[in-house]
Design an enzyme around this catalytic site. Sequence first.
Site, short mmCIF file in Angstrom:
data_model
loop_
_atom_site.label_atom_id
_atom_site.label_comp_id
_atom_site.label_asym_id
_atom_site.label_seq_id
_atom_site.Cartn_x
_atom_site.Cartn_y
_atom_site.Cartn_z
N TYR A 1 -16.45 16.43 -15.42
CA TYR A 1 -16.91 15.05 -15.40
C TYR A 1 -17.98 14.88 -14.31
CZ TYR A 1 -16.64 10.00 -14.85
OH TYR A 1 -16.94 8.67 -14.77
N ARG B 1 0.86 -1.20 0.00
CA ARG B 1 0.00 0.00 0.00
C ARG B 1 0.89 1.24 0.00
NH1 ARG B 1 -1.51 1.76 4.59
NH2 ARG B 1 -2.31 -0.20 5.44
N ASP C 1 -7.80 18.42 -14.57
CA ASP C 1 -8.06 17.04 -14.97
C ASP C 1 -7.68 16.96 -16.45
OD1 ASP C 1 -9.20 14.70 -15.95
OD2 ASP C 1 -10.90 14.78 -14.58
N LYS D 1 -8.64 5.96 -19.48
CA LYS D 1 -8.99 6.44 -20.82
C LYS D 1 -7.77 6.33 -21.76
CE LYS D 1 -12.71 7.24 -18.46
NZ LYS D 1 -13.02 8.52 -17.85
C1 LIG Z 1 -13.63 8.91 -16.60
C2 LIG Z 1 -13.24 10.22 -16.07
C3 LIG Z 1 -13.00 10.40 -14.69
C4 LIG Z 1 -13.21 9.29 -13.69
O1 LIG Z 1 -12.26 8.28 -13.85
P1 LIG Z 1 -12.51 6.72 -13.50
O2 LIG Z 1 -11.25 6.09 -13.92
O3 LIG Z 1 -13.72 6.29 -14.28
O4 LIG Z 1 -12.77 6.66 -12.03
C5 LIG Z 1 -12.58 11.64 -14.28
N1 LIG Z 1 -12.40 12.66 -15.14
C6 LIG Z 1 -12.64 12.52 -16.46
C7 LIG Z 1 -12.44 13.69 -17.38
C8 LIG Z 1 -13.07 11.30 -16.97
O5 LIG Z 1 -13.31 11.18 -18.27
#
Ligand SMILES: *Cc1c(COP(=O)(O)O)cnc(C)c1O
Length: 386
Positions: free
Chosen positions: A102, A50, A174, A199
Amino acid sequence: MSKYKKIESALIHGGIYGDKQTGAVNVPIYQTSTYEQRGLGENTGWEYSRTGNPTRAALEALIAELESGKAGFAFGSGMAAITAVLSLFKAGDKIIISSNVYGGTFRVLDKIFNNFNISYSIEDTTNPEALESKITSDVKAILIESPANPLLTVTDIAAIADIAKKKGILSIVDNTFMTPYLQRPIELGVDIVIHSATKYLGGHSDVVSGLVVVNDDELADRLAFIQNSTGGVLGPFDSFLLIRGIKTLGVRLDRHVENAEKVAAYLKNHKAVKNVYYPGLPDAQGYEINKKQAKNGGAMISFELYENYDIAKFFSALNLIALAESLGGVESLACHPASMTHASIPYEVRQKVGITDGLIRLSIGIENIDDLIEDLEQAIGESEER
Ligand SMILES: *Cc1c(COP(=O)(O)O)cnc(C)c1O
């Protein structure tokens, strides 16, 4: 970015490359929870997975290098990464978020952090001057996406970073939609970069993961403490999958973007299409700003069909393009933000920020471009009400 390598090379050789012990060109998957200690108080530098794991550490060093930061942190999802970053704040603090972040980011603030008296306000971050007056003394951070989800709204990242610095608060980006291959917010002055690595970084729709990068030692210490204390870490195998995915990020994105530019141009000229949202189109909102801060417009496109097209029929008629949540994988996906990714945002808020029920979001994959356009053409045809 590493001062020795261009990003195409850093994607492959960045961070910790290979394995010194055996010469393996890939960092091994250290599938272990604990490490034998030589004696009391004599460990190998690794104590418990961890706290730290060599495969995860290689990924963390890699993303830090790619984003031009000092330290990286890997989490079990993008939301776990966002939760760790929000754990930097305390009761009474307020976070400004841009109007189409998001849905999950909105939800965790609205339904979880609100309970701990950490509040948020939704602001139009595309107008940095107007934003300044919204920064009251309780505001401790601005969290933005550019381009933002799902209308691909562009915010001037350097301007936001400047305002945050002036006010003595944190700027958080982000960077999921662009990745460090297309945009590096820390180089624009931002404090914290977050990724849903699920992604583009993973890129193959086979791993859920999140990353955080900071460029400051004190912030790095605090995040390491939060990561170890709250424990939402990424496992060794998933860390390996991400390192593997990141190696091909450059070639994948080149094709993603090449396809997306062609799809955007096709939609733009289509008689059935009312609006196209793509930051790579010269008449798009924020086109010049995006050009200044990113390599290109990325590979996400949103659009609306005119009222005489039935979007339910459009989605069911798609053959090659799959109706699914998520984005950034090699396969093209279509989604309906109002009922899928952004369903957790109340209807009235969605209308206010332009996430209409007719909005369609595409994550353009790396398939053959003619096949993609042919699929869209026949699905639009099927959806026309006569
Ligand atoms: C998918 C997404 C998230 C969340 O991420 P997860 O891996 O699904 O928890 C946060 N910000 C953006 C822009 C996203 O596309």
